[in-house]
Design an enzyme around this catalytic site. Structure first.
Site, PDB file in Angstrom:
ATOM      1  N   GLY A  13     -76.463  12.114 -70.234  1.00 47.89           N
ATOM      2  CA  GLY A  13     -77.711  12.785 -69.875  1.00 47.89           C
ATOM      3  C   GLY A  13     -78.679  11.992 -69.029  1.00 47.89           C
ATOM      4  O   GLY A  13     -79.878  12.252 -69.055  1.00 47.89           O
ATOM      5  N   SER A  14     -78.168  11.047 -68.210  1.00 48.12           N
ATOM      6  CA  SER A  14     -79.125  10.304 -67.379  1.00 48.12           C
ATOM      7  C   SER A  14     -79.724  11.207 -66.295  1.00 48.12           C
ATOM      8  O   SER A  14     -80.902  11.071 -65.948  1.00 48.12           O
ATOM      9  CB  SER A  14     -78.480   9.058 -66.771  1.00 48.12           C
ATOM     10  OG  SER A  14     -77.498   9.404 -65.829  1.00 48.12           O
ATOM     11  N   LEU A  88     -68.978  19.551 -68.044  1.00 44.43           N
ATOM     12  CA  LEU A  88     -67.563  19.368 -67.719  1.00 44.43           C
ATOM     13  C   LEU A  88     -66.741  20.654 -67.710  1.00 44.43           C
ATOM     14  O   LEU A  88     -65.589  20.644 -67.298  1.00 44.43           O
ATOM     15  CB  LEU A  88     -66.935  18.379 -68.718  1.00 44.43           C
ATOM     16  CG  LEU A  88     -67.456  16.946 -68.596  1.00 44.43           C
ATOM     17  CD1 LEU A  88     -66.818  16.051 -69.658  1.00 44.43           C
ATOM     18  CD2 LEU A  88     -67.179  16.387 -67.201  1.00 44.43           C
ATOM     19  N   LEU A  90     -65.677  24.714 -66.813  1.00 40.73           N
ATOM     20  CA  LEU A  90     -65.798  25.709 -65.745  1.00 40.73           C
ATOM     21  C   LEU A  90     -66.783  26.783 -66.212  1.00 40.73           C
ATOM     22  O   LEU A  90     -66.716  27.243 -67.354  1.00 40.73           O
ATOM     23  CB  LEU A  90     -64.428  26.335 -65.469  1.00 40.73           C
ATOM     24  CG  LEU A  90     -64.314  27.176 -64.200  1.00 40.73           C
ATOM     25  CD1 LEU A  90     -64.539  26.323 -62.954  1.00 40.73           C
ATOM     26  CD2 LEU A  90     -62.950  27.850 -64.120  1.00 40.73           C
ATOM     27  N   ASN A 105     -74.785  22.233 -59.031  1.00 42.14           N
ATOM     28  CA  ASN A 105     -74.085  21.169 -59.757  1.00 42.14           C
ATOM     29  C   ASN A 105     -74.270  19.859 -58.997  1.00 42.14           C
ATOM     30  O   ASN A 105     -74.366  19.863 -57.767  1.00 42.14           O
ATOM     31  CB  ASN A 105     -72.581  21.507 -59.806  1.00 42.14           C
ATOM     32  CG  ASN A 105     -71.748  20.416 -60.461  1.00 42.14           C
ATOM     33  OD1 ASN A 105     -72.119  19.881 -61.514  1.00 42.14           O
ATOM     34  ND2 ASN A 105     -70.626  20.073 -59.833  1.00 42.14           N
ATOM     35  N   HIS A 107     -72.413  16.244 -58.165  1.00 46.04           N
ATOM     36  CA  HIS A 107     -71.085  15.631 -58.219  1.00 46.04           C
ATOM     37  C   HIS A 107     -71.181  14.217 -57.642  1.00 46.04           C
ATOM     38  O   HIS A 107     -71.838  14.013 -56.612  1.00 46.04           O
ATOM     39  CB  HIS A 107     -70.101  16.471 -57.402  1.00 46.04           C
ATOM     40  CG  HIS A 107     -68.693  15.962 -57.485  1.00 46.04           C
ATOM     41  ND1 HIS A 107     -67.896  16.149 -58.599  1.00 46.04           N
ATOM     42  CD2 HIS A 107     -67.958  15.249 -56.596  1.00 46.04           C
ATOM     43  CE1 HIS A 107     -66.729  15.560 -58.390  1.00 46.04           C
ATOM     44  NE2 HIS A 107     -66.728  15.009 -57.192  1.00 46.04           N
ATOM     45  N   ASP A 148     -66.406  22.237 -58.370  1.00 49.57           N
ATOM     46  CA  ASP A 148     -66.876  21.377 -57.263  1.00 49.57           C
ATOM     47  C   ASP A 148     -66.658  22.018 -55.893  1.00 49.57           C
ATOM     48  O   ASP A 148     -66.267  21.332 -54.940  1.00 49.57           O
ATOM     49  CB  ASP A 148     -66.154  20.013 -57.286  1.00 49.57           C
ATOM     50  CG  ASP A 148     -66.281  19.316 -58.625  1.00 49.57           C
ATOM     51  OD1 ASP A 148     -67.329  19.466 -59.271  1.00 49.57           O
ATOM     52  OD2 ASP A 148     -65.322  18.629 -59.028  1.00 49.57           O
ATOM     53  N   GLU A 177     -78.033   9.911 -57.376  1.00 54.71           N
ATOM     54  CA  GLU A 177     -78.044  11.231 -58.044  1.00 54.71           C
ATOM     55  C   GLU A 177     -79.411  11.484 -58.661  1.00 54.71           C
ATOM     56  O   GLU A 177     -79.959  12.588 -58.571  1.00 54.71           O
ATOM     57  CB  GLU A 177     -76.989  11.294 -59.154  1.00 54.71           C
ATOM     58  CG  GLU A 177     -75.557  11.342 -58.670  1.00 54.71           C
ATOM     59  CD  GLU A 177     -74.582  11.498 -59.836  1.00 54.71           C
ATOM     60  OE1 GLU A 177     -74.800  12.357 -60.692  1.00 54.71           O
ATOM     61  OE2 GLU A 177     -73.595  10.732 -59.877  1.00 54.71           O
TER      62      GLU A 177
END
Ligand code: GRF
Length: 234
Positions: A13-14, A88, A90, A105, A107, A148, A177
């Site tokens: 959870g960063s 993680l 779908l 999202n 990535h 992705d 990120e």
């Protein structure tokens, strides 16, 4: 009224912490707020952080465990925008359809390279190092029915050094990120970027902050050099 954001998580959870800092008391506060943190894993670190921060939490149903279908959970909390931050699984097609253009999202590589089923966490960085690529980075993209895969909203490159291992590369990418994701979500919440009817990312350049404008879509050589420089240690 501020947009109501749901953050979907599965891990430490960063990115959730970065979003919380940005939208709780930071520059995003007038425009959006985190209204729900939801996970397929009730005991992950990100869910513990959300409980400590008094953010409502929800557990998403899995075939083998109890929980609520994702779309029902999002509707129950009247969610406007959905952010996958280390989630993680779908996303079910019905939720993708309902939130098309309102679900993103993050990535840890420069998509469309090094993404897809099974490419998450350390595996992404291992694949980047094995390829010999000299640049990696972070991508924020709209979510579609594949892992992705949807249109890119923002990217930030970082260098790959000859001495890098997966841990050092992961650290460097994660740092960007944390900067990129909240700003990209903020741009979406303010309507500065959107997914148009033909599935392309449209940006209202005049309403983008300068630091985000160069990260979106058509970065020039200078902008890439600048973001490389700002990502270098020291
Ligand atoms: C991040 O690298 C993100 O890009 C990927 O999973 C990782 C999650 O990290 N999808 P954290 O849980 O936000 O710390």
């Amino acid at each position: 009224m501020p947009s109501r954001i749901a953050v979907l998580v599965s891990g430490q959870g960063s990115n959730l912490r970065a979003l919380h800092a940005y939208f709780d008391a930071g520059p995003g506060a007038p425009d959006a707020a985190i209204a729900l943190v939801a996970s397929d894993n009730a005991t992950c670190g990100a869910m513990a952080f959300a409980r400590d921060a008094a953010i409502p939490v929800g557990v998403i149903a899995r075939p083998e465990a109890a929980g609520m279908p994702l779309l029902a959970l999002l509707q129950q909390y009247a969610i406007d925008l959905v952010v996958l931050a280390g989630y993680l699984r779908l996303v079910p097609a019905e939720a993708v359809r309902a939130y098309r253009g309102r679900m993103v999202n993050v990535h840890p590589a420069l998509l469309p390279a090094f993404g897809g089923p099974g490419l998450h966490g350390e595996r992404v960085h291992r694949a980047v190092l094995a390829s010999g690529a000299r640049v990696s980075g972070a991508t924020v993209h709209f979510v579609d029915e594949e892992f992705d895969h949807g249109p890119c909203l923002a990217q930030w490159p970082v260098p790959v050094f000859p001495h890098d291992g997966t841990a050092s590369l992961a650290r460097r990418v994660l740092r960007v990120e944390h900067l990129l994701l909240p700003r990209a979500v903020h741009a979406l919440a303010r309507g500065a970027v959107r997914l148009d009817e033909s599935g392309r990312v449209a940006a209202a350049w005049a309403s983008l902050e300068p630091d985000l404008a160069f990260l979106l879509q058509d970065a020039t050589d200078d902008a890439i050099a600048l973001s490389l420089a700002s990502a270098l240690p020291g």
